[in-house]
Design a protein around this motif. Structure first.
Motif, mmCIF file in Angstrom:
data_model
loop_
_atom_site.group_PDB
_atom_site.id
_atom_site.type_symbol
_atom_site.label_atom_id
_atom_site.label_comp_id
_atom_site.label_asym_id
_atom_site.label_seq_id
_atom_site.Cartn_x
_atom_site.Cartn_y
_atom_site.Cartn_z
ATOM 1 N N LEU A 1 -4.161 -29.845 2.017
ATOM 2 C CA LEU A 1 -4.779 -31.102 2.439
ATOM 3 C C LEU A 1 -6.165 -30.836 3.062
ATOM 4 O O LEU A 1 -6.386 -31.078 4.254
ATOM 5 C CB LEU A 1 -3.889 -31.817 3.468
ATOM 6 N N PRO A 2 -7.108 -30.322 2.277
ATOM 7 C CA PRO A 2 -8.404 -29.955 2.864
ATOM 8 C C PRO A 2 -9.182 -31.141 3.432
ATOM 9 O O PRO A 2 -9.964 -30.982 4.360
ATOM 10 C CB PRO A 2 -9.155 -29.311 1.695
ATOM 11 N N ASP A 3 -8.970 -32.338 2.858
ATOM 12 C CA ASP A 3 -9.725 -33.499 3.342
ATOM 13 C C ASP A 3 -9.113 -34.123 4.587
ATOM 14 O O ASP A 3 -9.802 -34.751 5.376
ATOM 15 C CB ASP A 3 -9.836 -34.556 2.234
ATOM 16 N N GLN A 4 -7.794 -33.969 4.718
ATOM 17 C CA GLN A 4 -7.112 -34.587 5.847
ATOM 18 C C GLN A 4 -7.026 -33.642 7.052
ATOM 19 O O GLN A 4 -7.123 -34.080 8.188
ATOM 20 C CB GLN A 4 -5.695 -35.014 5.457
ATOM 21 N N TYR A 5 -6.845 -32.378 6.787
ATOM 22 C CA TYR A 5 -6.623 -31.415 7.860
ATOM 23 C C TYR A 5 -7.965 -31.027 8.486
ATOM 24 O O TYR A 5 -9.011 -31.171 7.867
ATOM 25 C CB TYR A 5 -5.921 -30.187 7.274
ATOM 26 N N PHE A 6 -7.936 -30.537 9.725
ATOM 27 C CA PHE A 6 -9.199 -30.288 10.428
ATOM 28 C C PHE A 6 -9.860 -28.953 10.069
ATOM 29 O O PHE A 6 -10.989 -28.701 10.450
ATOM 30 C CB PHE A 6 -8.998 -30.391 11.942
ATOM 31 N N ILE A 7 -9.137 -28.095 9.336
ATOM 32 C CA ILE A 7 -9.772 -26.869 8.833
ATOM 33 C C ILE A 7 -9.570 -26.785 7.329
ATOM 34 O O ILE A 7 -8.644 -27.384 6.774
ATOM 35 C CB ILE A 7 -9.225 -25.595 9.517
ATOM 36 N N ARG A 8 -10.467 -26.051 6.685
ATOM 37 C CA ARG A 8 -10.426 -25.938 5.216
ATOM 38 C C ARG A 8 -10.424 -24.476 4.798
ATOM 39 O O ARG A 8 -11.107 -23.661 5.412
ATOM 40 C CB ARG A 8 -11.663 -26.603 4.613
#
Lengths: 160, 216
Positions: free
Chosen positions: B42-49
């Motif tokens: 979930l790269p867009d939702q989570y705070f780190i990518r």
């Protein structure tokens, strides 16, 4: 509780805040020592400007507004100097303004942009007879809900 | 004399036997299997990518009943979600951290509580940006290296045995730490967690799952 209310209000009024400054392209205030209608600006241009639109608006205000307003011209964030060309009715002058850009991180603000004196003997280079430049931070100090100090940035006073 | 020798030998055998019972030290090797995964799923939702987090552990029982000790180390490297609020875009972070936990098991349930120190050494890199409508935008890169943070981590765990050798550990944790060095406010501090808008004093927490292997 009622007795504490004025105290809370006083604390709120005196509470110190942080100023993050403009956080965008900075502007310099330019004042001309001029008589009544003796000065009519035709055009201002800036070297290296991608958009000259803001200068047209400034020229219009300069010629029409009363009392005479100061010019508020953007300075380049990509260099430590900006050169303006002032085209009057019967003369053309140039002004190169020197400054030192200061980008730094400030708590609660992120990166802020500010300027300092260039630290050299020369603050400006111009065809005007006299140019005085004063440097102040663009970030206000000692801010409360009712007062603050500073934050005026670069001011230029020009005598033709 | 012969009886005395037999008595001493029997005594030593008993002590040794008791000692093995009391001081038995099963050693577990563990690995965090969750922390970095949401940053990929979930790269867009989570705070780190796209963040790699490797966190191995060693856990063993101590001499006291129901007490165990955990030693962990970690490595985290990734990006935080773009946030232009502080003129910063694309904040990258990398760090190593070390932690120790002193745990106490519950009498009846497969649960433990633990507390211990944490030390994290991290570095941050990113771009910052100012809009320049007339002369063009200003873009630059910042480096904030050699950040050091130390503090304490407290946690609660639930151990779920999968078989004789493997078990899953569900863990809820909270951390408080002080930064001794560093300028920018990090979005994610390796070993500590989500720390956006925090400067010197870092507070964070979260949930995770670890896989443990009993090797002795």
């Amino acid at each position: 509780m009622k007795n504490l209310l004025p105290l809370f209000l006083l604390i709120l009024i005196l509470y110190s805040c942080t100023d993050c400054g403009p956080q965008k392209e900075l502007t310099v205030g330019i004042n001309f020592n001029r008589g009544k209608d003796s000065l009519h600006l035709k055009k201002i241009e800036a070297m290296g400007a991608l958009d000259q639109q803001i200068f047209k608006k400034q020229v219009e205000d300069f010629n029409t507004s009363r009392p005479f307003p100061d010019l508020s011209l953007p300075i380049s964030l990509n260099a430590d100097s900006t050169t303006y060309i002032f085209e009057f009715q019967n003369r053309v002058d140039t002004l190169t303004l020197f400054y030192k850009r200061d980008f730094h991180y400030k708590d609660h603000c992120g990166f802020v942009t500010d300027t300092k004196s260039p630290g050299t003997w020369r603050n400006s280079k111009s065809t005007f007879s006299e140019v005085n430049v004063s440097y102040e931070s663009y970030l206000r100090r000692d801010i409360t809900l009712v007062s603050s100090s500073g934050g005026h940035g670069i001011s230029v006073n020009i005598s033709l | 004399m012969r009886a005395l020798i037999i008595l001493v030998v029997m005594n030593l055998t008993w002590i040794n036997g008791s000692a093995q019972k009391i001081y038995s030290t099963p050693v577990y090797l563990g690995l965090d299997i969750v922390k970095g995964i949401p940053s990929y799923i979930l790269p867009d939702q989570y705070f780190i990518r796209k963040t790699v987090i490797i966190e191995p552990y060693v856990r063993f029982n101590t001499q006291k009943t129901r007490r165990s000790m955990l030693i962990g180390a970690g490595f985290a490297s990734g990006n935080s979600k773009t946030d232009t609020a502080l003129q910063i875009s694309n904040q990258k972070f990398q760090g190593v951290y070390f932690k120790v936990g002193f745990e106490k098991k519950n009498r009846t349930r497969p649960m433990s509580i633990g507390i211990g120190p944490i030390l994290s050494i991290a570095g941050f890199k990113g771009n910052y940006h100012f809009k320049g409508a007339t002369f063009g935008d200003y873009n630059a890169t910042f480096y904030d290296k050699k950040n050091i943070a130390f503090g304490a981590e407290g946690y609660m765990t639930y151990d779920l045995p999968l078989n004789k050798k493997f078990s899953l550990r569900f863990l809820a944790r909270s951390v408080i730490a002080m930064r001794t060095r560093g300028t920018i406010s990090p979005d994610y501090y390796p070993g500590i967690g989500h720390t956006r808008y925090m400067q010197k004093f870092l507070v964070s927490g979260g949930f995770t799952t670890q896989l443990f292997f009993r090797c002795k």
